[in-house]
Design a protein around this motif. Sequence first.
Motif, PDB file in Angstrom:
ATOM      1  N   ASN A 195      12.579   1.409  -0.204  1.00 23.02           N
ATOM      2  CA  ASN A 195      11.255   2.031  -0.136  1.00 23.02           C
ATOM      3  C   ASN A 195      10.155   1.001   0.076  1.00 23.02           C
ATOM      4  O   ASN A 195      10.090  -0.014  -0.636  1.00 23.02           O
ATOM      5  CB  ASN A 195      10.977   2.797  -1.435  1.00 23.02           C
ATOM      6  N   TYR A 196       9.283   1.282   1.047  1.00 23.84           N
ATOM      7  CA  TYR A 196       8.076   0.475   1.259  1.00 23.84           C
ATOM      8  C   TYR A 196       7.005   1.075   0.350  1.00 23.84           C
ATOM      9  O   TYR A 196       6.429   2.125   0.660  1.00 23.84           O
ATOM     10  CB  TYR A 196       7.647   0.534   2.721  1.00 23.84           C
ATOM     11  N   VAL A 197       6.778   0.431  -0.773  1.00 22.76           N
ATOM     12  CA  VAL A 197       5.879   0.947  -1.807  1.00 22.76           C
ATOM     13  C   VAL A 197       4.542   0.219  -1.732  1.00 22.76           C
ATOM     14  O   VAL A 197       4.497  -1.016  -1.737  1.00 22.76           O
ATOM     15  CB  VAL A 197       6.501   0.753  -3.209  1.00 22.76           C
ATOM     16  N   VAL A 198       3.437   0.984  -1.660  1.00 23.09           N
ATOM     17  CA  VAL A 198       2.108   0.365  -1.641  1.00 23.09           C
ATOM     18  C   VAL A 198       1.200   1.073  -2.648  1.00 23.09           C
ATOM     19  O   VAL A 198       1.440   2.224  -3.034  1.00 23.09           O
ATOM     20  CB  VAL A 198       1.445   0.438  -0.234  1.00 23.09           C
ATOM     21  N   ARG A 199       0.184   0.364  -3.076  1.00 23.67           N
ATOM     22  CA  ARG A 199      -0.848   0.981  -3.907  1.00 23.67           C
ATOM     23  C   ARG A 199      -1.519   2.099  -3.109  1.00 23.67           C
ATOM     24  O   ARG A 199      -1.853   1.910  -1.943  1.00 23.67           O
ATOM     25  CB  ARG A 199      -1.897  -0.050  -4.307  1.00 23.67           C
ATOM     26  N   LYS A 200      -1.733   3.242  -3.747  1.00 20.18           N
ATOM     27  CA  LYS A 200      -2.364   4.362  -3.055  1.00 20.18           C
ATOM     28  C   LYS A 200      -3.793   4.023  -2.652  1.00 20.18           C
ATOM     29  O   LYS A 200      -4.277   4.428  -1.594  1.00 20.18           O
ATOM     30  CB  LYS A 200      -2.337   5.602  -3.945  1.00 20.18           C
ATOM     31  N   ASP A 201      -4.482   3.231  -3.507  1.00 18.54           N
ATOM     32  CA  ASP A 201      -5.881   2.896  -3.206  1.00 18.54           C
ATOM     33  C   ASP A 201      -6.019   1.777  -2.175  1.00 18.54           C
ATOM     34  O   ASP A 201      -7.124   1.353  -1.855  1.00 18.54           O
ATOM     35  CB  ASP A 201      -6.644   2.543  -4.488  1.00 18.54           C
ATOM     36  N   SER A 202      -4.886   1.290  -1.641  1.00 17.73           N
ATOM     37  CA  SER A 202      -4.951   0.253  -0.602  1.00 17.73           C
ATOM     38  C   SER A 202      -5.424   0.836   0.730  1.00 17.73           C
ATOM     39  O   SER A 202      -5.852   0.100   1.621  1.00 17.73           O
ATOM     40  CB  SER A 202      -3.574  -0.395  -0.404  1.00 17.73           C
ATOM     41  N   GLY A 203      -5.289   2.142   0.861  1.00 14.86           N
ATOM     42  CA  GLY A 203      -5.660   2.786   2.126  1.00 14.86           C
ATOM     43  C   GLY A 203      -4.591   2.685   3.187  1.00 14.86           C
ATOM     44  O   GLY A 203      -4.733   3.241   4.279  1.00 14.86           O
ATOM     45  N   VAL A 204      -3.485   1.996   2.906  1.00 18.63           N
ATOM     46  CA  VAL A 204      -2.396   1.834   3.874  1.00 18.63           C
ATOM     47  C   VAL A 204      -1.556   3.115   3.881  1.00 18.63           C
ATOM     48  O   VAL A 204      -1.021   3.529   2.841  1.00 18.63           O
ATOM     49  CB  VAL A 204      -1.514   0.627   3.514  1.00 18.63           C
ATOM     50  N   THR A 205      -1.430   3.742   5.033  1.00 18.32           N
ATOM     51  CA  THR A 205      -0.682   5.000   5.127  1.00 18.32           C
ATOM     52  C   THR A 205       0.501   4.930   6.103  1.00 18.32           C
ATOM     53  O   THR A 205       1.244   5.896   6.242  1.00 18.32           O
ATOM     54  CB  THR A 205      -1.621   6.141   5.575  1.00 18.32           C
ATOM     55  N   SER A 206       0.644   3.809   6.794  1.00 23.54           N
ATOM     56  CA  SER A 206       1.773   3.651   7.719  1.00 23.54           C
ATOM     57  C   SER A 206       2.234   2.197   7.708  1.00 23.54           C
ATOM     58  O   SER A 206       1.489   1.299   7.320  1.00 23.54           O
ATOM     59  CB  SER A 206       1.374   4.053   9.138  1.00 23.54           C
ATOM     60  N   LEU A 207       3.442   1.967   8.165  1.00 25.66           N
ATOM     61  CA  LEU A 207       3.975   0.606   8.212  1.00 25.66           C
ATOM     62  C   LEU A 207       3.137  -0.286   9.118  1.00 25.66           C
ATOM     63  O   LEU A 207       2.913  -1.461   8.812  1.00 25.66           O
ATOM     64  CB  LEU A 207       5.427   0.622   8.677  1.00 25.66           C
ATOM     65  N   LYS A 208       2.658   0.253  10.237  1.00 22.54           N
ATOM     66  CA  LYS A 208       1.856  -0.534  11.179  1.00 22.54           C
ATOM     67  C   LYS A 208       0.636  -1.141  10.493  1.00 22.54           C
ATOM     68  O   LYS A 208       0.188  -2.251  10.832  1.00 22.54           O
ATOM     69  CB  LYS A 208       1.401   0.350  12.347  1.00 22.54           C
TER      70      LYS A 208
END
Length: 332
Positions: free
Chosen positions: A122-135
């Motif tokens: 799983n590519y896990v990111v902070r939700k508040d990072s604003g990152v919504t895609s791998l690109k």
Amino acid sequence: MKKRLYLSFTAFIACSMIFSLNAMAETKYLSVGTCRPSSSQFGYAVGMAKALNKYAEGLNITVVETGATVDNIKRMENKQIHFGLVTPGVTYQAYNGIGEKWKNNAKPWIRMLWIYMRGVDNYVVRKDSGVTSLKELTGKKFNPGFRGSATEATCEEIFDLFKIKPIYYRGGVADAVQAIKDNRIVGYLKTGAGLQLDASTKDIMTLTPIRILPFTEEQVRLVKENMPWVMIVHVPAGIVKGMEQMGAYTSWGMGIGYAAPKDFAEEDAYKIVKAIDQGMEFQKAGYPGCFDDIPKTGLKLMKTPLHPGAVRYYRERGLTIPDELIPPEMKK
């Protein structure tokens, strides 16, 4: 009378010492390379060692903390460990001398023993990072997996394939988890427990909302065409505990198991694989997500030849072994 008792006692001590020395001489001490203690796979390693020490007669197994697959392959080659944790995808690359790390540096001596689990990465990111895609990870600080692991190696190859260029944050699982919590990096790549999140991701979730970044259809196509040794995993909607609101998504994944050099003693490999089949209670206690029938299920995920000792036990179990998993030395 006293003299007789003294002589008898002396003889008893001498016999006891001889018995002890013989027992020590008959015990073979083996070291197994695993991973970092912060990984959930280390729990399996501890349970596995307990199973082997109980059921593999004459063997004494010591667990060694390492950097996982890539590190273990190097350590086996350098005779620093006797056998070690590996993933079938990276092992396939190493065996065939393909991929950035193994080109012109093939490891045809690797032989599989068993595979005990399959998990989604799983590519896990902070939700508040604003990152919504791998690109959108290009230019962002991201941990690709702990150093020396198959996760790290495969993550970097996939990002190269996708032309994604994060700023890599190197470190162990505990370092990455803390960096995500502190908002010093946006996220990390972590192998789950089957289709569920692993313990470190659940730890992040306690105070930090997260998002899982899926593959697009185009990214799935690229991986299938260019990295056929990588397993594509489809996760059904609502199945991930703690994130039931998620729809279905696709990522890549890996099996995890153990391998040994081809010169590892056949009898020892046979005893070890047999003991794995016998000692499920210890392995389930250490890692509940391991297969219920390790030999039968794990055999389906293998991509490189088995060790002759493993072949011997699997055949004893009545399992059919594909020709490509029979080692070259058994085909002569």
